[in-house]
Structure formats: C-alpha cells, structure tokens
Design a protein around this motif. Structure first.
Motif, short mmCIF file in Angstrom:
data_model
loop_
_atom_site.label_atom_id
_atom_site.label_comp_id
_atom_site.label_asym_id
_atom_site.label_seq_id
_atom_site.Cartn_x
_atom_site.Cartn_y
_atom_site.Cartn_z
N PRO B 102 -122.43 -0.09 -1.16
CA PRO B 102 -122.71 -0.86 -2.39
C PRO B 102 -123.04 0.08 -3.55
O PRO B 102 -123.66 1.12 -3.37
N THR B 118 -128.50 0.66 -1.09
CA THR B 118 -128.40 0.06 0.23
C THR B 118 -128.02 -1.40 0.09
O THR B 118 -128.13 -2.00 -0.98
N TRP B 119 -127.63 -1.97 1.22
CA TRP B 119 -127.28 -3.39 1.21
C TRP B 119 -128.49 -4.26 0.87
O TRP B 119 -128.36 -5.28 0.20
N LEU B 472 -120.21 -4.89 -4.08
CA LEU B 472 -120.59 -5.10 -2.68
C LEU B 472 -119.30 -5.03 -1.88
O LEU B 472 -118.62 -6.03 -1.67
N SER B 507 -120.26 2.12 4.89
CA SER B 507 -121.21 1.03 4.69
C SER B 507 -120.57 -0.20 4.11
O SER B 507 -121.22 -0.98 3.43
N SER B 508 -119.30 -0.41 4.34
CA SER B 508 -118.71 -1.64 3.83
C SER B 508 -119.05 -2.77 4.80
O SER B 508 -119.32 -2.53 5.98
N ARG B 509 -119.08 -3.98 4.27
CA ARG B 509 -119.42 -5.12 5.13
C ARG B 509 -118.46 -6.24 4.87
O ARG B 509 -118.07 -6.48 3.73
N VAL B 514 -121.49 -11.03 4.20
CA VAL B 514 -122.32 -10.83 3.01
C VAL B 514 -122.73 -12.17 2.41
O VAL B 514 -123.88 -12.34 1.99
#
Lengths: 447, 766, 230
Positions: B102, B118-119, B472, B507-509, B514
């Motif tokens: 992010p 961070t997320w 994000l 760190s992709s989601r 999400v």
C-alpha cells in the motif's frame, strides 16, 4: 661497370631514401591514421561489449557494411598477386617497379578482409568452432580454406623476391639492430649463382601457383552469395563477375598506391607515365569487362521478369538503392572509360582520378549486391531498410586507416620498389627482351 | 528524469532495461531460473481473469513459479484452448510495474512522491474517511468506478456500496445497450446467448464475435468445426472490413451508423413478402400487428410501421447497400432453418444505438429464431446460493435514494458544479484499468483532479497514479480465490472456480479480502453485514448452492458429460458428495461446476415480461445515417474500432499480448490510420507516410496505411493499442485517437457518437 | 525415425494470435518494445502473415501462420559453417545455440525469412525472469534461433513414455501453438505415419506449401479456404 655501377648507386640512393629520411609529412600521416584507427578501435570495443545490435543491422537485413567490406577488401587483394604474377609470367618488363607495391597490398589487405568478417560474427569468441566443427558443405568454409591458402601463398610470394633486398639492407645496416633483424630474415642469402637460380625458380613456381589460388579466392567469396537461393544472389555468373570486379578494384588500388608512393618517396623516375599508361589500359579493359558482366546480370533479371527478382532489380534501379547503383555505374564505367580511352587524358592524374572513382564505385557495387536482395525477402513481408550506425562507419574507416598505416610502415622499412629487379632490368632485361623480339622475326632461330 | 523518480515506488521496483553492462559478461550470465534441484512441475486449475470471459485454465507451476497457462479441457467454454490474452497473462504476475505494498501519497499530486505504508495504516485511512463521510450524511458522494469482471467480486462490492449507502457503483459496459434491448423485448435485463454450434446462417451487424466477445473462445471453436463442414454462412454487415469480416463468407459494406436501418430494410422485405415465421409471430410475439393502448387508442404495430415508413430504395441509398444485395440477404436469412441476426456492443456508441439494436434483434423474432437450436437462447443460471440479504440502516437508505451520477462514465459533460446534483468527495478506482477505448477520459481527468480523495486498487503503476492519494494494490487473478460464472452470452451453465496458484506477491492483497477487511474495520452495520473473514468463505457459502443443487456436476472429462446429460434427462443425477467440505475440495481441484443439459422451448426462461412474449418495438424513430453532418472542411468519416481481445482492457501490462495486436498491418507498437487506396492516391499519400489526422477537437500525428477494406470516404483507426511500453502509459495518451472525438454532449440524450468522427487528413511536412 | 509435420487449415484460422503468444511464453522469446520495433529486430518464432487481395468492396484477406517449415531440404542447414543447425532424426531442423557463431548465413538463406538473430542480450526485466520456462534455454547475444516445434515437449513426452513403460504415442507430443489454437486450425503429427491426420490432410487436394517451387520440401502444409456449399 663504372657506368652501371653509378646507375646502381643511384638506384640504391633513390630507393633507400625513404628508409633513411623521415620527413614531417610522414609523422603527420601516421598521426592522422592512428587517430582514425583509434576511433575504429573504440567502436569495435563498443560493439564487442554490446553485441551486434549497435550496428544498423536488423531483420531481414542481416548483412550490411561488414560483409561489403569483407568482399571489397578481398577484392582489392587481387591487385598484387595477379598483377605481379601475370606480368612476371608474361615477361612484361614494365612490371619491375610495381610488383612489390602490389604484393604488399595483397598481403596486408587480406588481414582486413578477414577482420571484417570475424567482426561480423555474433559470437567472435567461438571463432575456432570453424576449425573444430568445420562443415565443408558450407561456402563459408571454402572461404576459410581458400583465403588461408591465399594468405600463405601471397606472403611467401611477397617474401621470396624480398630476400635479395633484405640481404642488401642487412649489409647496409650491419652492426645495428635493424641489421641484425635483416640478417635473420635474409635466410643466409649470399647472392651466389645457385641461390639466384633457386630464387628465380621459386618465384616462377609461386607465380604459377598463386594465380589459380587468387582466382579461387574471389570465386568462393562469390559462392557465399551464389550458393544461396535468394533472388539476384543465386546467379551463375557470380564467379567470374566477382573475379573481374576484384582485379578491377585491385588495379585501381594499386594505381592509387603508386601515385602516393611516387609523390611521397620521390620516385618519379621509377614510376613513370608509361607505367600508369599501361595500368590505365588494364583498368580500361577491366572496366569494359566489368560493365559487360553487370549488364548481363541485370538484363537477365529484368527480361526473365520473375517477381522476386524484379523486386530486387527495381530496388536497385529505381528504388531505395538507385542512388547507389547509378553512382556505381558512373564511377565504375563512365568515369574510367571516359578518362582512360583517350590517350591525352590517360595521364598519371587521369588514372588517379579514374582509380579513385573505381574504388568508390566498387565498394558501392558490393553494397548494391548485398543489400537489395536482403531488403526484398521472398515472402511478402515488411520490407527491410538499413542504415549504418557510427559503429559500422568507424570500423570501416578504422580498417582502412590501419591498412594504410601498415602499408606506410612497410614503405619505411623495406624498399617499396624492388631494388634488385630494377638492377636486373637494366642489366639483363634489355638484352633478353631484344633477343626475344628478334626471335619472333622470320629468319632467326626462335628460342 | 521524471520517469526514473516515478519508478521508485515500493522498494525499488526497477524498470531500467538492462542494456548496460558488457555483452561478454552477459555471455556467461545465465538468464534462466533453472536450478539443479527441485523444479517440481504441477498443474493448478483455476479461472482466467484476463478478461470477463472466465475461461477455465490450467496453470503450470515450476516449484512456486507460474510459468505457463493452458486451457482446462474440462471447462465447457474453452476446453483446452486459450486466447492470446490468456497466454500472455503470465506477464501480469511478475510484472516489474507491480505495486508491491500500500502506498500513501506524500507531497502534492503528480509530485510522484509515495510512502509505503502497512495494510493496517491504509485500511485505517480509508475507513476513517468513509466513516466520516457517512456520518456527515454524504455517503452517496463516494463513487466506485470501474469494471469488476468477476460476478462474485461485483456482488461483494455492490453489497458493500449498498450497506455503506452509495448508489454510485459505476462501470463502463457497452453491452448495456443489448441489455436495454432485451429488457424491452423480453423483459430480461441481462444478455441473451447465441447458439453458434447449431446455427447455419449468421447475419452479423458489425459483431466481432470471433475476437471481442467474452465468449469468443467458444465461438471460435464452433467456427472451426463449422468451417470443416462448411455448412455455416456468415454475412458480416459493417463499414470496415474487420477481422471477423475477413472470416465471413461475405461482407456487406454499409455506411457507419446505418446498420439498424439496413436491418429494418431486411425486415421490410420479410414483412412485405411474408417471409417471416407466421406461427412464431402468432404465438410468441406481441405488438407485431396494430394494438390498442390503455386509453383505447390504436397504435401502429411493427408491421404497419415498417410498411408505411420505409421504402427500400431509400434504405438502399442511405445505407449504401445495393437493393439486390438487400433483398437477397433477406431471402437467404429467412429461408434458413437456423439463423441468427446479431447486434454488437458497438452500438452503445451510436446515438440511436438502442433503436438500431432493437431493429436487428427484431429480425430474430421475424425469422422465429428465438428459443430454438441455432437461435437466440437464454442461459440457465447456475443455482448459486444467494448471500444473506444485507441489513441496510437508515443512513444508507436515505443516501441510496439520491440520484446516481452516471457521468463521468456515460457523458462528457464537464465539471462538478452546476451540472450535477452533488459533488464527489471520494472516488474509488477499481483494480481493473479503464479500457483505452473509454471515450470520456477528458472529463474523467477533470473529475479526478477535483475530487479531494482518490483511492485506487490497481495492481500496476502507471501515470494515472498522478491523480491518486492512496493505493491499496490488488493481486492478479493468480493469487486469489475466484469464482466466475460464464457470461450470459454463452448458453452453457458453467461456474468456474479457482484457488490461489501462488501466494500474493509481496504485500499485495486480493481486492475482495480488502473489502471484507475494510467493512470489518468500519465496524457497526458494515461489519455485521460482512461476517466472512476472507473471500474464500464467501465463495464457500455461494458454492454451497451448487452442492445442494439437483442438477449438474463438478467438472468431469468431456466424454462423461454425455453420460451426465443422458442421466439428467432421465431424471437421474450424479451422486452427491459426502459433505459440503468434500464437495468444495473437489470443485476447487477440478476447476468448476457445470450443467450440460439445455432445454429449448422454455418460454418462462426466455420471456420474463407479463405477457411472456417477444415485444416488438415499432420503428417510429427515423433512423439516422450520418452521425455527423457533411462538412467540407472535414471531408472524411473516421471510424474508431476495437482491436481483437481489447474491449474491456487493452492489456497494456501484457507486452506479449500488446505486441500481437497490430499484426494485420505489421505494426507492433505504433498506431496507424487506414486509408482506402483511391483516397490515398488522391491525397498523394503512400503507404507508411506520416500524416496528421485532424478533427474539430484536436489533431494527432500518425502513420497512414493503405487498406482496401474501407469505402473511399472513410478512414479507420484502432483503439486498444498502446504506443508506449508501460508504465509510460498515460491516462489519456496524447496520441490516442480518442483525442479526436467530440467534447461535450451526453450519451444519454444521444447527441454524440463516440466511434465516428469527422476528420481531415494530410501529410506531415505540408 | 519420425517426420514431424504440421497442417494448418487456413479456413479455420481466425488470425487471433493465440499461437504467437503461446509460442513466445513457452519458448522464452523476448517480447518486443517500441525501440526494438523501430530497429526492426523483433523476434517471433511463430508469426501470422496477413495477405489482403482485391479492391474495395471485393476484397479477401487471409491469415497465414508461419512457424519454421522444418524443410526436408533445408537451405539453412546447407550453409551453416559449423553445423549449428542440422536436420535431426525426428525430422526437425534443430538449432544448437551453444555452437552457433552468429554468422547469419542461415538466416539469409532461409527463403521464408523464419530464422532470427539475437542482436542484443536478452532484455528480461529481473522480476519477469521468474516466469521463464526452465525447459527451454534462454538464448544469449549473437546466436540464431527459430521455431523448434517445441522440441523440448517431445523430449518430455519420450521421457514420460519411458517412465510409463510404453511407446510414444503421436498425440503425446503437442507443440504450444497447436495446443492453444482456439479454432483448432493447426494439426500436428508424424507425416511418416500413414494413419496420422496430418499425413492424410497433407495429401488433400486443398493442401499446398509455401514456395514449393524452390524444392525445400517444407513439412508445414496449408489447406486452402473452402466455399460455403449453400
């Protein structure tokens, strides 16, 4: 003896002056040539570091400047041996002043031809695969064999007649470093009768041997193109066509070299107008012969009207390569024939101009053989284009500069006009020729 | 220099093409990933997410790396075949332009200064903003813009928007035009399917069914089979000789914008000569004959309107189609046993596209080619279990009653004040990039500039980030749990599912996860409506409907499908799995669920209006032929068309795919303009000459290509071609053909056509 | 041993380019960039040629996918000075990258222009190297490459057959382009096997080959388009 002795002394003086005296012009010339060579060297290193992508080559134009240079330089190499060998065998007395300068051209320029083709490889680090995994079905291997043989033979053919002159220099420079090296190179020449006879025999033998090898060299170079199946490469007359072109450009190169030598070494009385006249006539004959082949080549393509051939044909005559093609015709035919057919313009200056035109034209000729076929592949496909980058131009210029530089160095180290042959010409040549001519006439015995 | 700074996002994702360094050094460098141990190969079934089609794929993995995509032979849509987008999709995963974590913007917009966060932080920022807006009663000013190809994801998002309280889930979907037509004539607000496999005559009005449909892979297979038998005739009616036209048996060039008129002409012939299917008209259609409305007044039916308003000679003149061709085509179409008249999403861009599509679809009714083999049919939806109805609180209800802001998607009307009921406070951009054929980008840029808070879920960096405040990053489809129903354009009932093939990169989601986390973070009514921890649980719930279904089966080898069909038709079914868990395990291992049985003559499925009939729309509108009037200064009509496989997304992050798009003109990256040879000669423009193409709205510089597939007064330019290698890609490429389209006007009132423009063309350099 | 060949039905080919994309991904062919296109050095082992004929409005356009023809008399093999390209006993024209010296004689002699040269070192961005296929070597600068009919798949099929203690079946070996072609326009098999679909189709009256008059005897056949028989 006295008169002859004085003459000989004059010869020695004249012909050894370039070895002894170094003018400012020499250093200037060397400096310029070194600079151009350095530029070429830099380009070469850049290319080795980055791959052939730095050139203007692409798909489908996989060959360009380097192959053109290769064929061109190998072509020029036909100057020496053929002129020298043929003239020797024909007992043409006027050859004496020019044989060595011709032979040097051959030996030196071959290296640059070979350099250009090695430079064209995608993987020059794998050069020895050509020997390790040699496949003799490929015309490139025939090239390798033929050119290696030619290099060896023409080196020998240069060296053997050089021996008496080296011996002379050995004696002249006795006690110095130069003298030491010359002693080593002279192979124990004493000038005895037996040695002279051996020498003459060897020279004659080499002269005979070198001619077929020389012819084969440029024939197999032409086979690189003729053995493919691409339009206007796959031609039956490429063999003789290329040989003719080679001799043609070779003579032109020789004339240019001679003019420069004549001027810079002050050898006006050795390289006389008659030499240039005769060479000019040879050039004229080759020009006409060259034109004959070129005309035939193009007429057959045009008349047959096969589409893939016509595409290449029109690319040359009216398409993107028209400027090159017509310049070539101008330089290789119109200018030489125009200048050289008239006795009044067949002077030293005239032959120089004609030769310069021929050299440029012959390079263009190689160019217009290689490129138009490559830009017109058989399958309908995005037509190719090619424009060279600075790398190719720099390497071409660098090769040329180094070749000339080495030639200049040779002139500095060895007499560029064969001393002993001039002496021999004065002593024996005149009588031999007179005797021969008398033998042709009726009523005398032909020997 | 700007580009290099811009690329410093997320911990050093570097895009410097490694041409530095010594080639000799590289001679010894091995550019592979082969190691001497491991290299374990595995094949994971999932569904492809590179376009809305939802084909089943098998992903080849070596250890933990994705290496290739092949088709899943058990998926009925594509079997073991994959389109070029699917093949190139491997480029999406390890793409150097991926955003790895992010990002929060520090510094002004377009300053290109980002901070990795961070997320937790990112979700906190977004949820705070959303909660704040909600508490101020402004939840309706939050807009979510963009496609979500997977229906599962779209459903999740719409649930979110509904419980949050925003009616503004907006996407750009040209297929809407057909949905509107079917809504009117069938009462179904969805797409209808075409039975290509059994069809014998296709009359296509510009439909690019071979390459630009979500179901193109299925169509291509049917096309291939029919070609071997050579019993299908395809007639393509369109102004430009497209790729599909080149595969057709005949091409009928028609003036741009007159496809509907031609359809009316054919209908006219059919009506006049009574070539229509009388039985079908009697039993299954309404308003063909004159009818009386509620007030007791007589209204013209389709038949009378056609006979009265249209003269064939006029139609022939206006469309440019010879009378003979028109009549012959009508006769061929109507005399075929199984024929289809197909309208395409392209009509979305025409100002009277609804009427045109309506006229084209009417031909199917006239011929009786609806709800029969080889005709227009309705897909039977898979019995997925619906998610529990969300609890919508008062705040949300109030906000949902606000009008929807359909611009900026459907209009180019500028500005926020004065033109629209309320300002936008937050714009959320879907993970899917807007297609490069999206016509209203000019206005969109303005909206982005004015919106105070813009969030993007995009996985890739590109120049649109200049307008974004918070990123994000979503993952690619390889890294998430998926469920994709096959598009309604296919008659097959298939639900493809997929498990993550690899772990999410860096760190992709996944976007769906999400949304769930965001809802939970927002607490209160939001959290209670999203009890599932991750998207996988949502899918489990939805798939349980299939577990309980009385029909269909998890994917089985194709030969077994025959057996399944026979069984089902006799009332039997394959035995149910032991438990829901076992079922779910199996479905993800095989890649999906399908029901191979299809029944025709299901009136209730095909017509869902009150009378259960096809309702004709009498052509009262005078169908226009020219979308722009003749203009001496701009003598040519430029047609903008979609390149193959690019309508929803140009595939800019798939270089292997982008490279193939210009193959017909041997172009890999450059855009071109197509010129008819006669025109080219008149203008003295040769093939590949650089030219300017100018319209009243702007001009662009491009390359002319001579192409005989256009009438002399027409030019054509492709959409979907990226001229630059991402991430140079800009939101509105300076050189994009869309620059030529007209500003102003609103597609809703039909005052503009975005696919044809009046232009002039001339060589550069005078 | 075998003579692997292809039959491409031009009637079925839709010009979708799935074969091109599949080949590039399977064989680690570096994708092109605008810079590379400008300098005309793109490499694409399988490419689709578009042939447009006629004048408006009677025009025809057909698409001709061109893999390497794997000729029986390959002009490229004849002229290679080091034997880096040769005809192996599977009937394929093979290319040994580690022996090639990059003289480009073979690329010039191929009348179909279907051999490619690596002018630069391969430009794989580091992250993308993860997706390289480990079965196919990545070519370095200065060597020639071309379509191999996915020869690595043949080797894998042979190994698999060996492990399963059975003969290699013709359908075990499928190149990437054949596998992915959506309209099933490409057929592949052993031309020496008289029962094979490729062998039968190659004898069809619709079958032709490119540049047949040159005598290269390509092993890729094409079937001309048909007509609707109404």
């Amino acid at each position: 003896m006295g008169d002859a002795g004085q003459e000989h002394k004059k010869y020695e003086e004249d012909l050894l002056r370039p070895l002894l005296k170094t003018g400012r012009k020499f250093y200037l010339a060397v400096a310029i040539l070194l600079a151009v060579f350095a530029f070429g060297l830099w380009a070469w290193i850049y290319q080795v570091r980055n791959g052939l992508g730095v050139t203007g080559l692409n798909r489908p134009v996989y060959w360009g400047f380097y192959i053109t240079n290769f064929v061109f330089f190998i072509g020029i190499s036909h100057a020496g041996t053929l002129i020298s060998a043929i003239l020797r065998l024909a007992h043409a007395e006027w050859r004496r002043a020019i044989t060595r300068s011709a032979e040097v051209i051959t030996v030196l320029v071959l290296f640059f031809g070979v350099f250009n083709i090695i430079n064209d490889l995608g993987r020059p680090d794998r050069l020895f695969f050509i020997i390790k995994h040699a496949k003799f079905g490929s015309p490139l291997l025939w090239d390798v064999v033929s050119i290696s043989l030619y290099m060896a033979c023409s080196s020998i053919y240069l060296f053997i007649p050089l021996i008496p002159d080296i011996a002379f220099l050995r004696d002249k420079f006795k006690g110095t470093l130069r003298g030491f090296i010359f002693r080593f190179l002279s192979l124990g020449w004493t000038g005895s009768g037996k040695q002279w006879r051996r020498l003459e025999k060897a020279i004659s033998a080499m002269a005979v041997l070198v001619i077929p090898i020389a012819v084969s060299v440029h024939t197999v170079v032409s086979y690189v193109f003729a053995m493919t199946i691409q339009p206007m490469w796959h031609s039956t007359i490429f063999g003789p066509y290329f040989v003719t072109g080679a001799i043609f450009s070779g003579i032109a190169a020789l004339i240019i070299a001679m003019v420069i030598i004549r001027r810079s070494c002050h050898l006006e009385s050795y390289l006389k107008p008659v030499h240039f006249n005769n060479l000019g006539l040879l050039l004229l004959v080759m020009s006409l012969l060259w034109f004959y082949f070129t005309f035939t080549e193009n007429l057959t393509a045009f008349y047959g009207a096969e589409p893939s051939h016509l595409a290449v044909f029109y690319a040359k005559l009216t398409g993107p390569y028209a400027p090159f093609f017509w310049s070539m015709v101008f330089c290789c035919f119109i200018v030489p024939v125009g200048i050289l057919s008239n006795r009044r313009t067949r002077t030293i200056r005239g032959t120089l101009v004609a030769s310069l035109a021929v050299i440029m034209g012959m390079w263009l000729e190689r160019f217009t053989i290689v490129l138009p076929t490559l830009i017109n592949p058989r399958l309908p496909y995005h037509r190719g284009i090619y424009s060279p980058t600075w790398v190719e131009i720099a390497i071409t210029a660098g090769s040329l500069a180094m070749f000339i530089l080495l030639y200049v160095l040779f002139v500095k180290i060895f007499p560029i006009v064969s001393l002993w042959e001039i002496k021999q010409g004065r002593e024996a040549g005149v009588e031999e020729t007179a005797a021969r001519v008398r033998g042709y006439l009726p009523g005398t015995s032909a020997t | 220099m700007k580009r290099r700074d811009f690329l410093k996002i997320g911990g050093g994702a570097s895009l410097a093409w490694p041409l530095s360094g010594c080639a000799i050094g590289k001679l010894s460098e091995r550019v592979t990933n082969t190691t001497w141990s491991g290299n374990l190969e595995s094949w994971i079934p999932t569904v492809c997410g590179a376009c809305p089609g939802g084909c089943g794929i098998l992903v080849r993995k070596i250890d933990d790396r994705v290496v290739k995509v092949e088709g899943n032979p058990w998926h009925p849509l594509n079997r073991d075949k994959v389109c070029p987008r699917g093949q190139a999709a491997v480029d999406l995963l390890y793409n150097p332009a991926r955003i790895q974590a992010p990002q929060k913007r520090v510094g002004g917009r377009a300053s290109r200064k980002w901070q990795e966060i961070t997320w937790e932080e990112a979700l906190a920022i977004l949820s705070e903003k959303l909660i704040q807006l909600r508490n101020e009663g402004k939840s309706h000013t939050v807009i979510f813009l963009g496609q979500l190809d997977s229906s599962a994801s779209a459903e999740l998002l719409s649930r979110f928007m509904r419980t949050y309280g925003s009616p503004n889930q907006i996407q750009f979907d040209p297929w809407e035009i057909l949905e509107n037509v079917y809504s009117h004539s069938h009462g179904i607000r969805d797409l209808l399917a075409f039975d290509f496999e059994n069809c014998r005559y296709i009359l296509s009005f510009g439909a690019q069914f071979l390459t630009n449909w979500p179901t193109s892979l299925e169509v291509q297979r049917a096309y291939g089979e029919r070609r071997s038998k050579r019993d299908l005739k395809i007639v393509q009616v369109e102004p430009r000789f497209s790729l599909t036209a080149s595969r057709a048996d005949s091409w009928i060039p028609v003036r741009p914008g007159t496809e509907g008129l031609l359809a009316l002409g054919i209908a006219s012939v059919m009506v006049r000569e009574r070539l229509y299917d009388e039985e079908f008209i009697d039993r299954f259609t309404s308003k063909f004959e004159d009818w009386t409305d509620q007030r007791g007044e007589k209204v013209e039916g389709f038949r009378t309107a056609i006979l009265r308003r249209f003269r064939l000679e006029d139609i022939s003149d206006k469309t440019g189609v010879p009378l003979k061709t028109l009549i012959e085509t009508a006769k061929e179409f109507s005399s075929s046993e199984r024929a289809l008249a197909i309208a395409d999403y392209n009509l979305f861009f025409h100002k009277d596209g609804f009427f045109q599509a309506s006229a084209i679809h009417a031909l199917n009714a006239l011929g009786g080619f609806i709800d029969k083999p080889g005709g227009v049919v309705r897909q039977r939806k898979a019995p997925l279990k619906a998610l529990p109805e969300p609890q919508v609180d008062e705040i949300a209800k109030k906000a949902l009653s606000q009008p929807r802001l359909d611009w900026p998607v459907k209009s180019s009307r500028a500005g926020t004040l004065g033109g629209n009921p309320y300002e936008i406070n937050c714009l959320m951009l879907s993970p899917q990039a807007l297609p490069s054929s999206y016509p209203f980008y000019r206005n969109f840029e303005r909206v982005l500039e004015k919106t105070p808070f813009v969030v993007s879920f995009q996985p890739y960096q590109d120049a649109s980030l200049d307008y974004v405040d918070l990123v994000l990053p979503d993952t690619t489809f390889f890294e998430k749990w998926q469920m994709r129903e096959v598009s309604s354009l296919s008659m097959k009932t298939v639900v493809g599912v997929g498990q993550p093939v690899v772990e999410p990169l860096q760190s992709s989601r996944p976007f769906e996860d999400v949304i769930l986390s965001l809802a939970k973070k927002m607490g209160g009514p939001m959290a209670s409506n999203f009890p599932w921890p991750t998207h996988q649980e949502v899918l489990r719930d939805q798939l349980s409907g299939l577990y309980e279904a009385e029909r269909g089966s998890i994917f089985i080898p194709p030969p077994d499908e025959v057996q399944l069909k026979i069984l089902e038709e006799q009332g039997w079914r394959f035995p149910r799995r032991d438990s829901l868990d076992a079922f779910l395990k199996d479905i993800f291992e095989k890649g999906g669920w399908q029901d191979p049985v299809y029944h025709f003559n299901l009136r209730t499925a095909t017509y869902q209006n009150i009378q259960r009939k096809f309702e004709f729309l009498a052509p009262v509108q005078d169908q226009n032929q020219e979308t722009e009037p003749e203009d001496a200064e701009f003598p040519f009509q430029l047609i903008l068309y979609d390149l193959p496989f690019t309508p929803t997304d140009s595939g800019g992050n798939m270089p292997v795919f982008q490279q193939t798009l210009g193959f017909q003109f041997e172009s890999e990256w450059k855009i071109w303009v197509e010129v008819n040879p006669t025109t080219a000669e008149k203008l003295q423009v040769r093939d590949r000459d650089p030219v300017w193409v100018e319209s009243p709205s702007g001009k662009i510089r491009t390359v002319a290509r001579v192409f005989p597939g256009l009438a002399p007064g027409l030019l054509a330019m492709p959409l979907g071609k990226e001229e630059v290698f991402p991430p140079e890609k800009k939101l509105s490429d300076k050189n994009s053909p869309l620059r030529l389209t007209r500003e102003g006007g609103d597609l809703r009132d039909g005052s503009v056509s975005q696919r044809t423009v009046r232009v002039k063309i001339y060589k550069t350099g005078g | 041993m075998s003579k692997w060949g292809m039959v491409i039905d031009l009637d079925r080919c839709t010009g979708c380019q799935a074969c091109v994309a599949a080949c590039m991904v399977e064989n680690n062919v570096p994708f092109s960039t605008p810079e590379i296109e400008k300098r005309q050095r793109s490499i694409s082992w399988m490419s689709v040629l578009t042939v447009t004929e006629g004048t408006y409005p009677d025009i025809r356009q057909r698409f001709i996918p061109r893999p390497c023809m794997h000729c029986e008399n390959p002009p490229c093999v004849k002229v290679c000075p080091v034997g880096a390209t040769y005809k192996n006993d599977e009937g394929l024209v093979a290319q040994i990258y580690t022996r090639c010296i990059g003289c480009r004689y073979c690329t010039n002699n191929c009348p179909y222009t279907l051999k490619y040269f690596n002018y630069f070192p391969p430009h794989w961005p580091k992250p993308m190297r993860k997706r390289l296929n480990p079965d196919v070597s990545v070519r370095q600068v200065g060597v020639v490459e071309k379509c191999t009919f996915c020869h690595h798949r043949l080797q894998k099929a042979k190994e698999k057959a060996g492990l399963e203690k059975r003969q290699l079946r013709e359908e075990d070996y499928v190149p990437a382009c054949v596998q992915t072609c959506p309209p099933r326009a490409i057929y592949f098999g052993d031309l020496d096997n008289p029962k094979s679909p490729v062998a039968l189709l190659a004898k069809s009256s619709r079958a032709f080959r490119l540049l047949e008059e040159l005598g290269t005897e390509p092993q890729v056949f094409y079937l001309t388009e048909g007509e609707w028989h109404g």
